[in-house]
Design a protein around this motif. Sequence first.
Motif, PDB file in Angstrom:
ATOM      1  N   ALA A  37     -32.760  -8.811  34.347  1.00 10.83           N
ATOM      2  CA  ALA A  37     -33.586  -9.558  33.400  1.00 10.83           C
ATOM      3  C   ALA A  37     -34.817  -8.743  33.044  1.00 10.83           C
ATOM      4  N   GLY A  66     -32.059 -10.831  28.999  1.00 15.54           N
ATOM      5  CA  GLY A  66     -31.266 -10.154  30.024  1.00 15.54           C
ATOM      6  C   GLY A  66     -29.903 -10.794  30.127  1.00 15.54           C
ATOM      7  N   ASP A  82     -38.404 -12.441  26.249  1.00 13.97           N
ATOM      8  CA  ASP A  82     -37.721 -12.209  27.520  1.00 13.97           C
ATOM      9  C   ASP A  82     -36.222 -12.314  27.297  1.00 13.97           C
ATOM     10  N   HIS A 106     -30.888 -18.426  37.832  1.00  9.23           N
ATOM     11  CA  HIS A 106     -29.596 -17.727  37.814  1.00  9.23           C
ATOM     12  C   HIS A 106     -28.656 -18.194  38.922  1.00  9.23           C
ATOM     13  N   THR A 163     -36.747 -16.846  38.142  1.00  4.58           N
ATOM     14  CA  THR A 163     -35.541 -16.297  37.523  1.00  4.58           C
ATOM     15  C   THR A 163     -34.359 -16.399  38.480  1.00  4.58           C
ATOM     16  N   GLN A 220     -34.375 -15.965  29.303  1.00  4.37           N
ATOM     17  CA  GLN A 220     -35.241 -16.231  30.443  1.00  4.37           C
ATOM     18  C   GLN A 220     -36.423 -17.099  30.020  1.00  4.37           C
TER      19      GLN A 220
END
Lengths: 213, 144
Positions: free
Chosen positions: B137, B43, B41, A68, A64, A53
Motif C-alpha cells: 500500500a 495499493g 492513497d 486488509h 491498513t 486505502q
Amino acid sequence: MVRRLVLTFVLVLAIALTASYALGRFVFGHPADHPHQAQRASHSRHLVSAVKQPKSSSNDGLATAAAHLGMIMSKKADLGTVGSGATAVHLLSVPTSRGGSCLVAENPDGSIGVSCLDTPSLFTNAPVAYLELSDGGPDPATIKYDRIVGVAKPGVSAVEVQLSSGKTAAASVISTGAFDYEVPLSTVHAGSHPSKLIAHEGGQVAGTIALSR
Amino acid sequence: LHRSGPVAAALGTTKAHVCLGFLLIVLAATFGFKAGLARADGGGIYFQGTWAANGGTHPTDYDDTCNVLIYWYYGEFDKSSADNGRVMFIDSGGTWHHPVSGLGSIATSEPNYASYQKKVSTLNYTNIAYPGTAIAAYHSFRCT
C-alpha cells in the motif's frame, strides 16, 4: 448596483477556484488520477486488484493491516508490553472477521509487525505464537536488532530460543504469557540468528516452531 | 471615496471594492490549487503465485524519494499458517528495513514518511516452495 457587484465577484471566484483546481491536478496529477502512470512508475508487475486505502496519518500501518486482514480491533486483547524504553514492544491478540487470529506487535517507532493464522486460536498448531522483528540486514553487520516476541498458551512455563550457533537462551515471559528475547548484537553480528522456538510445560517440551532460514 | 480606472468603472464600484475582489480571487486560486494537490492513497495485490524454496522473493519496484509518485508504507505477505516467511522494505542500497518474519499472513509498516527510497519485498527462506499473495500500500503526494 450591489447585486451586480456580488454576482460578478461570485462568478469570478468560481472560475478562479475551478481553474486553479484543474491546474493543480494537471500539473501535479496523482497516480489515483492516472493509474497507468503509477503502475509504470512503481510496478513492473500489474496491480491485480486495486484496494483503496483510507486517508489517515503517516503511522497508519495498523489501520491498513486491520482493513486488509479483517482484524476486529474492537475485540483486541492487550497482552502487555515486553522490553522497556526504546525497545519496548506492545503486543495485542486480535480476532479476524474470517475466523482467524492475529498477533500484533506495535514498535516504539510506530512500525508494526503482524502474524495472522487461519484458526480462531493462536495456539491451535503450537503452544506459542511468534513474530521475529528486526532492522537491517541481510548483511549481519548492518543489523541493528533482532528479537523474537510472542505469546505462550496458558500453562507454558518457559519459552526458549535456539540460535543457529546451537546456543539456547530463555525468553522473558510476563504474566499475560507475552514473551520477548533479543539476540545480543555481538551474536547477531557474528552471523547467528534464531532458528527454533521451544515451549516448555511442566518440565517437558510442549512444542517447537522451526524458524530456520 | 471616488470612482477611477477602467476596472472600477466597468464594475461600477470603488477602488476598495476592486482590491477586495482581487484579494478574494487570489485566495480562491490558492485554495483551489492546494486542493488539486491533495494526497491520494492506494495499493493492492502486486503478485499472486509461488515463492520458490530457499530464497524465493517477489518485490515491488522502488518508490521515489522526492517528487513522489508512490510512497510505500505497508507490506503484506499472505500464505498458509504453516509457512514461514518474511516481508520487509528494502532500500536502494539493498539494506532491509523493518523485516517481519512469521507464520500465516504477515505484515510490516514504515512510519513517519521515512525519507529513503524503498520497495516492499517478500521472502521464502524455508526449504519448500509455497503459494501466496503479496500486497503493498502507498501514499502518493508531491514533495515541496
